[in-house]
Design a protein around this motif. Structure first.
Motif, PDB file in Angstrom:
ATOM      1  N   ASN A  48       0.818  -1.212   0.000  1.00 49.10           N
ATOM      2  CA  ASN A  48       0.000   0.000   0.000  1.00 49.10           C
ATOM      3  C   ASN A  48       0.850   1.258   0.000  1.00 49.10           C
ATOM      4  O   ASN A  48       0.586   2.205  -0.742  1.00 49.10           O
ATOM      5  CB  ASN A  48      -0.923   0.023   1.222  1.00 49.10           C
ATOM      6  CG  ASN A  48      -2.146  -0.811   1.027  1.00 49.10           C
ATOM      7  OD1 ASN A  48      -2.708  -0.862  -0.055  1.00 49.10           O
ATOM      8  ND2 ASN A  48      -2.566  -1.474   2.079  1.00 49.10           N
ATOM      9  N   MET A  68      -9.193   7.610  -3.360  1.00 43.60           N
ATOM     10  CA  MET A  68      -9.026   6.628  -2.288  1.00 43.60           C
ATOM     11  C   MET A  68     -10.356   6.371  -1.577  1.00 43.60           C
ATOM     12  O   MET A  68     -10.490   5.408  -0.833  1.00 43.60           O
ATOM     13  CB  MET A  68      -7.948   7.071  -1.304  1.00 43.60           C
ATOM     14  CG  MET A  68      -6.540   6.892  -1.864  1.00 43.60           C
ATOM     15  SD  MET A  68      -6.234   5.336  -2.747  1.00 43.60           S
ATOM     16  CE  MET A  68      -6.538   4.137  -1.494  1.00 43.60           C
ATOM     17  N   THR A  71     -12.015   2.970  -1.930  1.00 40.82           N
ATOM     18  CA  THR A  71     -11.633   1.871  -1.047  1.00 40.82           C
ATOM     19  C   THR A  71     -12.844   1.346  -0.295  1.00 40.82           C
ATOM     20  O   THR A  71     -12.938   0.142  -0.022  1.00 40.82           O
ATOM     21  CB  THR A  71     -10.538   2.339  -0.067  1.00 40.82           C
ATOM     22  OG1 THR A  71      -9.427   2.826  -0.808  1.00 40.82           O
ATOM     23  CG2 THR A  71     -10.063   1.202   0.826  1.00 40.82           C
ATOM     24  N   PHE A  74     -14.449  -1.302  -2.325  1.00 41.85           N
ATOM     25  CA  PHE A  74     -13.676  -2.541  -2.312  1.00 41.85           C
ATOM     26  C   PHE A  74     -13.775  -3.253  -0.961  1.00 41.85           C
ATOM     27  O   PHE A  74     -13.798  -4.480  -0.909  1.00 41.85           O
ATOM     28  CB  PHE A  74     -12.218  -2.273  -2.684  1.00 41.85           C
ATOM     29  CG  PHE A  74     -12.047  -1.778  -4.087  1.00 41.85           C
ATOM     30  CD1 PHE A  74     -12.665  -2.421  -5.145  1.00 41.85           C
ATOM     31  CD2 PHE A  74     -11.285  -0.664  -4.356  1.00 41.85           C
ATOM     32  CE1 PHE A  74     -12.518  -1.970  -6.450  1.00 41.85           C
ATOM     33  CE2 PHE A  74     -11.120  -0.202  -5.649  1.00 41.85           C
ATOM     34  CZ  PHE A  74     -11.735  -0.857  -6.699  1.00 41.85           C
ATOM     35  N   ILE A  75     -13.832  -2.490   0.118  1.00 39.61           N
ATOM     36  CA  ILE A  75     -13.980  -3.104   1.446  1.00 39.61           C
ATOM     37  C   ILE A  75     -15.292  -3.861   1.529  1.00 39.61           C
ATOM     38  O   ILE A  75     -15.352  -4.994   2.011  1.00 39.61           O
ATOM     39  CB  ILE A  75     -13.873  -2.044   2.561  1.00 39.61           C
ATOM     40  CG1 ILE A  75     -12.442  -1.538   2.673  1.00 39.61           C
ATOM     41  CG2 ILE A  75     -14.339  -2.623   3.900  1.00 39.61           C
ATOM     42  CD1 ILE A  75     -12.280  -0.353   3.601  1.00 39.61           C
ATOM     43  N   CYS A 137      -4.620   4.055  -8.199  1.00 39.71           N
ATOM     44  CA  CYS A 137      -5.476   4.268  -7.020  1.00 39.71           C
ATOM     45  C   CYS A 137      -6.434   3.099  -6.837  1.00 39.71           C
ATOM     46  O   CYS A 137      -6.688   2.660  -5.709  1.00 39.71           O
ATOM     47  CB  CYS A 137      -6.278   5.559  -7.160  1.00 39.71           C
ATOM     48  SG  CYS A 137      -5.389   7.041  -6.712  1.00 39.71           S
ATOM     49  N   ARG A 140      -4.467   0.153  -5.524  1.00 39.83           N
ATOM     50  CA  ARG A 140      -4.163   0.387  -4.109  1.00 39.83           C
ATOM     51  C   ARG A 140      -5.415   0.227  -3.253  1.00 39.83           C
ATOM     52  O   ARG A 140      -5.356  -0.289  -2.144  1.00 39.83           O
ATOM     53  CB  ARG A 140      -3.569   1.767  -3.890  1.00 39.83           C
ATOM     54  CG  ARG A 140      -3.148   1.939  -2.431  1.00 39.83           C
ATOM     55  CD  ARG A 140      -2.566   3.306  -2.151  1.00 39.83           C
ATOM     56  NE  ARG A 140      -2.074   3.366  -0.799  1.00 39.83           N
ATOM     57  CZ  ARG A 140      -2.781   3.777   0.236  1.00 39.83           C
ATOM     58  NH1 ARG A 140      -4.040   4.137   0.076  1.00 39.83           N
ATOM     59  NH2 ARG A 140      -2.255   3.813   1.447  1.00 39.83           N
ATOM     60  N   GLY A 141      -6.546   0.662  -3.777  1.00 41.63           N
ATOM     61  CA  GLY A 141      -7.799   0.489  -3.040  1.00 41.63           C
ATOM     62  C   GLY A 141      -8.121  -0.969  -2.774  1.00 41.63           C
ATOM     63  O   GLY A 141      -8.580  -1.334  -1.691  1.00 41.63           O
ATOM     64  N   VAL A 142      -7.843  -1.814  -3.758  1.00 39.52           N
ATOM     65  CA  VAL A 142      -8.080  -3.253  -3.577  1.00 39.52           C
ATOM     66  C   VAL A 142      -7.141  -3.813  -2.507  1.00 39.52           C
ATOM     67  O   VAL A 142      -7.568  -4.551  -1.613  1.00 39.52           O
ATOM     68  CB  VAL A 142      -7.903  -4.008  -4.914  1.00 39.52           C
ATOM     69  CG1 VAL A 142      -7.894  -5.512  -4.688  1.00 39.52           C
ATOM     70  CG2 VAL A 142      -8.999  -3.616  -5.891  1.00 39.52           C
ATOM     71  N   LYS A 144      -5.660  -2.142  -0.103  1.00 40.32           N
ATOM     72  CA  LYS A 144      -6.032  -1.555   1.194  1.00 40.32           C
ATOM     73  C   LYS A 144      -7.256  -2.267   1.756  1.00 40.32           C
ATOM     74  O   LYS A 144      -7.322  -2.555   2.953  1.00 40.32           O
ATOM     75  CB  LYS A 144      -6.317  -0.057   1.022  1.00 40.32           C
ATOM     76  CG  LYS A 144      -6.609   0.669   2.290  1.00 40.32           C
ATOM     77  CD  LYS A 144      -5.380   0.812   3.112  1.00 40.32           C
ATOM     78  CE  LYS A 144      -5.655   1.688   4.323  1.00 40.32           C
ATOM     79  NZ  LYS A 144      -4.533   1.686   5.231  1.00 40.32           N
ATOM     80  N   ALA A 145      -8.233  -2.558   0.903  1.00 41.53           N
ATOM     81  CA  ALA A 145      -9.432  -3.276   1.353  1.00 41.53           C
ATOM     82  C   ALA A 145      -9.066  -4.670   1.857  1.00 41.53           C
ATOM     83  O   ALA A 145      -9.558  -5.103   2.910  1.00 41.53           O
ATOM     84  CB  ALA A 145     -10.446  -3.370   0.219  1.00 41.53           C
TER      85      ALA A 145
END
Length: 168
Positions: A48, A68, A71, A74-75, A137, A140-142, A144-145
């Protein structure tokens, strides 16, 4: 009376303490196996952070902050598939509003960058950089989730490690 041996090195004194310790090696081995559950979290945080730095070389901080927000979407998706969590209507509505706001913001910001309407977005260098940054982004969102959902699982389901040790 206290006697100090002049021949005792710090290494010898440490080894004496280790030998005198009544440690249960199987318990220590078991504990180390439990701590291996911390490795995926550390790896995901590292990925991340690297993606965040690389993404900021393509887009502005404002664009990055807005994207972001995806995210959250994705969460919700990762929690649904990995933890079998139910998605409530209010959560779905919140995610849709957030994603729509993000899309509107980016469309308004991207429009002035295209100076010639006959040119493709992908031929304009500024717009191309934004598209790469937006893609990063999303990636990264995936990650981070996945990290946040893993931490949620870790905290709630691995009860052998005390909570304060999970915070490390």
């Amino acid at each position: 009376k206290m006697s100090i041996s002049m021949n005792a090195s710090p290494m010898n004194r440490m080894m004496d303490k280790v030998n005198k310790c009544s440690c249960n090696w199987s318990a220590i081995r078991h504990r180390l196996k439990l701590y291996c559950y911390l490795a995926p979290n550390a790896l995901l945080v590292l990925i991340n952070d690297i993606l965040a730095l690389y993404t900021l070389s393509f887009v502005s901080v404002a664009t990055y902050a807005v994207f972001m927000q995806v995210t959250i979407l994705f969460i919700v998706i990762v929690r649904y598939f990995c933890l079998n969590k139910v998605i409530r209507k209010s959560q779905l509505l919140s995610v849709c509003i957030s994603v729509m706001g993000m899309v509107v913001f980016e469309l308004v910001e991207l429009e002035p960058k295209i100076t010639d309407p006959s040119r493709s977005v992908m031929k304009d260098e500024d717009a191309k950089g934004d598209m790469i940054g937006i893609g990063l982004c999303m990636v990264r969102g995936v990650f981070k989730a996945c990290d946040l959902v893993y931490v949620e699982w870790f905290i709630h389901h691995l009860n052998e490690i005390p909570f304060y040790e999970k915070q490390a």
